[in-house]
Write a protein that holds these residues in place. Structure first.
Motif, short mmCIF file in Angstrom:
data_model
loop_
_atom_site.label_atom_id
_atom_site.label_comp_id
_atom_site.label_asym_id
_atom_site.label_seq_id
_atom_site.Cartn_x
_atom_site.Cartn_y
_atom_site.Cartn_z
N THR A 671 0.77 -1.17 -0.01
CA THR A 671 -0.22 0.04 -0.13
C THR A 671 0.84 1.10 0.09
O THR A 671 1.69 1.35 0.72
CB THR A 671 -1.05 0.00 1.41
N ASP A 672 0.58 1.91 -0.86
CA ASP A 672 1.12 3.59 -0.68
C ASP A 672 0.13 4.50 -0.14
O ASP A 672 -0.95 4.82 -0.70
CB ASP A 672 1.26 4.14 -2.36
N ASN A 674 0.17 7.52 0.71
CA ASN A 674 0.04 9.07 0.13
C ASN A 674 -1.25 8.89 -0.91
O ASN A 674 -2.11 9.57 -1.20
CB ASN A 674 1.17 9.51 -0.48
N GLU A 675 -1.17 7.77 -1.66
CA GLU A 675 -2.23 7.33 -2.85
C GLU A 675 -3.54 7.31 -1.97
O GLU A 675 -4.46 7.79 -2.52
CB GLU A 675 -1.69 6.13 -3.61
N GLN A 678 -4.77 10.69 -0.87
CA GLN A 678 -5.29 11.40 -1.91
C GLN A 678 -6.60 11.21 -2.58
O GLN A 678 -7.34 11.98 -2.74
CB GLN A 678 -4.27 11.54 -3.14
N GLU A 679 -6.87 9.70 -2.39
CA GLU A 679 -8.19 9.43 -2.98
C GLU A 679 -9.23 9.78 -1.88
O GLU A 679 -10.42 10.39 -2.40
CB GLU A 679 -8.19 7.91 -3.04
N LYS A 706 -5.77 -2.22 2.40
CA LYS A 706 -5.90 -0.91 1.74
C LYS A 706 -7.29 -0.18 1.79
O LYS A 706 -7.54 0.93 2.21
CB LYS A 706 -5.69 -1.17 0.18
#
Length: 816
Positions: A671-672, A674-675, A678-679, A706
């Protein structure tokens, strides 16, 4: 009426007891907080030190007066019941203990209490000092070396008198030097051990008195008998020194010393006198014992000067070499006093004390055969006394004589036996939960300890007493229902009044009628001790011990029955309370389980219809928009948003239920974060007018669920939006930390009080503010988020101040 008032006024003024009438003052919550004096007598002023108290409150006269006095008198007003008690008033007349009898006075609405009281300070001091002396005496028996005796006694004496020093001094024959071989001192002051020239401590006039008189000084810097500069250098401000002379010669001094001036009380001085005598006696005994071990031939002469009993016995053996008897060779006067045996010298033990237990002869035989000294404690049936004894062979091998030094320790043994029994009783009753079993065990233990024929607990039921269990030896057990009146109106009236009943001989007791005597005789009762249980004025039961023969009950036996009864009733009340608590806990667990079951079932049952509603609503919205029905389409859009909200509530309930049952599933994948952030920020922007400031630093890829991480972030963002105004900014920061990553969500909202912060991660907890409209939600978001983070091995914390916003910090570990 005036004549009557004058008569009673004269009576109260002549009473030796203090007397007053007070009006109890209550606050708005109904708590007693003060009282006003309405009447007092002359003894009142003498015993309290309060002058002209009439019309004034106690707080006006003594602001520091303890609150427990208000509570006690308040309870008298509230319950309408009188009370008899003892308590301390630390701020009256320099600190006084009172025995008090208080009862309601006049009409209840006047909240008045009449109080009779006596100053019992001296008795309390005496009791405390006697208890201390008992402890000291016990320690003196147990300590067998001079150094151990002095060290232990010094510490106890200093702590009892609350002084920084206690010292023991001996003096040279010329009295010019005092030697302090032992002292106890507080950590904040230096030791006084060492040698001192007496002419640097005392003036010549004091030295000329041969140092045999008691010395009490309240201030060393203003005492003409002392050299003030010496005491100032030692840091001594006041002291009591008790000398002890032997053959008119000064030998020993026990002192307690304070670092500041102090007014010593008479009871303290008298206690020091008694301690000095007891400790000196013990030290002399210790010295004698040490000397005896070095030279057994001098054994008898050494102990002739002691206060203990002393005897020399010769063991008589048969032809087989077995010890059969002993002959009294010599005894001292203390022997005769402690044993009650007169002129035993030259007589055999079998003549003088024919029922002496075999173990006495066995001990003396062993001492003669081995030559080894022994110290022991044993009971002697003929004299019905306990003795602490020290036995040693007189002469070398082949001698058949043994010397015995002993002292009567019966009182101590009785106290120890009582304490041992009460501890055994407490340990036996503690694990029991059934009141009847508690009654049975207590009766059995008490009966066996006192060696009575019966011991029982009788429960009062109407005009009968019911006995379900009885400890019985040598008689049929009294079990069943028995009428009160058969045992005498006088006895039953005493029970109802809460009075302990003691009878030494039912056959000769003049208060027992012939009919009652026959009933008692048929029940094999010739003597008894009985303690009634009274609760709220009602006679509930009786604990009794019975004897089939007349018995001279000792006071310690009577006291033990009373103490056993009190402990038994306390154990019964405790068992009843614990049973009620267990039932309450079971009911609570059942209710909680019902709630969990309902939440799980309800959320599962709602999930399918709500999903169907969502599908139909979206289709309807599309159809309406295609046909140009804008208003109806907008209404369906709003309906969709509410269905989405209801879906989130159902999902939260399902998650909460799964968490409670340990069924929350986590599916890990790279898992990122930051991504994910942002979502979720893009999603929240669709419904929020706030500004969002993203400060995202490069992060390592971590293994998480996630979808669940998205749920945590959206919950934190929704929480920030919910509790802050639309013209504020929500800041989201990410950064790597040691062995992990950290996500911070900061808002500029109303903040959270320190008291509420530990609670916000609890299930269903919602922040309450009576000045604000409650925010929507069920109080599950932060709870679920916290549990998700914990399942990932991380933490979710909050920092906040009212009016300054809140900062939520998520920390997640990085697997190496």
């Amino acid at each position: 009426m005036t004549i009557a008032a004058d008569k009673y006024g004269t009576l109260f003024n002549k009473m030796e007891q203090g007397f007053c009438i007070v009006e109890v003052i209550f606050d708005d919550a109904g708590q007693a907080v003060d009282y006003r004096f309405l009447e007092t007598n002359p003894v009142f002023e003498k015993q309290t030190g309060l002058q002209n108290a009439k019309g004034k409150t106690i707080k006006e006269l003594q602001p520091a007066h303890e609150a427990h006095w208000f509570r006690i008198y308040g309870d008298v007003v509230k319950t309408g019941e009188s009370i008899h008690f003892e308590n301390e008033a630390a701020y009256l007349a320099g600190g006084v203990w009172y025995e008090v009898f208080a009862f309601p006075f006049d009409k209840p609405e006047k909240k008045q209490v009449a109080i009779f009281f006596n100053d019992i300070t001296e008795r309390k001091k005496t009791e405390r000092n006697q208890t201390f002396l008992s402890e000291i005496s016990k320690d003196l028996v147990e300590l067998d070396t001079i150094s151990a005796t002095m060290e232990r006694m010094g510490e106890k004496i200093a702590k009892h008198f609350r002084v920084p020093w206690a010292s023991f001094a001996e003096f040279t024959d010329d009295l010019e030097t005092g030697i302090v071989p032992f002292d106890w001192h507080d950590a904040n002051v230096p030791s006084l051990k060492g040698s001192y020239r007496m002419d640097q401590l005392w003036t010549p006039e004091q030295m000329a008195k041969n140092n045999t008189e008691l010395m009490v000084t309240t201030d060393t810097q203003n005492d003409p008998r002392l050299f003030a500069q010496t005491y100032a250098a030692l840091g001594i401000g006041s002291f009591i020194s008790i000398p002890l002379a032997e053959h008119d010669k000064f030998r020993f001094m026990l002192s307690i010393l304070d670092a500041k001036p102090r007014l010593w009380h008479e009871d303290e001085i008298e206690l020091m006198r008694e301690l000095t005598v007891r400790i000196w006696t013990r030290l002399e005994k210790a010295r004698a014992e040490e000397a005896m071990r070095k030279s057994e031939d001098k054994y008898r002469s050494l102990f002739n000067t002691m206060d203990e009993g002393f005897s020399v016995l010769e063991i008589i053996y048969n032809d087989a070499g077995e010890a059969m008897d002993f002959l009294f060779i010599e005894v001292n006067k203390e022997f005769e006093r402690q044993t009650g045996l007169q002129d035993p010298t030259g007589k055999l033990g079998s003549e003088v004390v024919p029922h002496t237990e075999p173990y006495w002869l066995n001990i003396y035989d062993t001492v003669v055969r081995t030559g080894e000294q022994t110290r022991f404690e044993n009971y002697h049936e003929d004299s019905r006394r306990w003795y602490e004894s020290y036995a040693s062979r007189v002469g070398g091998p082949g001698s058949r004589q043994v010397a015995i030094v002993f002292r009567d320790i019966t009182d101590r043994k009785k106290a120890e036996e009582r304490q041992t029994f009460l501890l055994k009783l407490t340990d036996a009753l503690r694990p029991l939960a059934d009141p009847e079993e508690i009654q049975s065990v207590a009766a059995d233990l008490l009966g066996a300890h006192l060696k009575v024929n019966q011991s029982l607990y009788a429960e009062t039921i109407g005009d009968y007493v019911n006995i379900s269990h009885s400890y019985a030896i040598g008689v049929p057990p009294m079990i069943g229902k028995f009428r009160h009146q058969d045992y005498g109106i006088r006895l039953i009236q005493g029970y109802r009044a809460g009075e302990m009943q003691v009878c030494y001989n039912t056959r000769t007791d003049p208060t027992i009628s012939e009919a009652e005597r026959q009933v008692l005789s048929s029940a094999y009762i010739s003597a008894y001790v009985a303690v009634p249980l009274i609760k709220s004025g009602e006679w509930l039961g009786t604990l009794a011990v019975l004897s089939i023969v007349p018995r001279d009950w000792k006071q310690n036996e009577i006291d033990l029955v009373k103490e056993t009864a009190e402990r038994t009733w306390i154990a019964i009340e405790r068992a009843k309370s614990e049973d009620a608590l267990r039932k309450s806990e079971q009911q609570l667990k059942q209710l909680l389980q019902l709630r969990e079951d309902f939440i799980g079932i309800a959320s599962q049952e709602l999930q399918t219809p709500v999903t169907t509603m969502k599908v139909f609503a979206e289709v309807a919205q599309e159809k309406l928009e295609e046909h140009g029905s804008k208003e109806e389409g907008e209404l369906m859009r709003r309906l969709n948003r509410q269905i989405d909200r209801l879906t989130r509530v159902i999902n939260d309930l399902l998650d909460a239920s799964n968490i409670a049952e340990g069924k929350l599933r986590i599916y890990l994948e790279p898992t990122d974060m930051n991504e994910v952030i942002q979502e979720q920020v893009e999603e929240i922007k669709k419904i929020a007018a706030h500004q969002f400031n993203l400060q995202l630093n490069e992060l390592p890829i971590i293994d998480t669920d996630k979808e669940r991480m998205g749920q945590v972030i959206i919950n934190l963002l929704a929480n920030a939006v919910k509790y802050s105004s639309e013209d504020t900014t929500v800041t989201i920061t990410t950064e790597p930390v040691t062995n992990g990553i950290q996500v911070t969500v900061r808002d500029e909202g109303c903040g959270i009080t320190r008291e509420e912060q530990p609670k916000i991660f609890d299930r269903f907890y919602r922040i309450t503010d009576k000045n604000k409209t409650p925010s929507p939600g069920m109080g599950l978001g932060l709870y679920i988020s916290s549990q998700i983070i914990q399942r990932h091995g991380g933490t979710l914390t909050v920092e906040s101040e009212p009016g300054k916003g809140s900062v939520f910090v998520v920390t997640l570990p990085v697997e190496e």
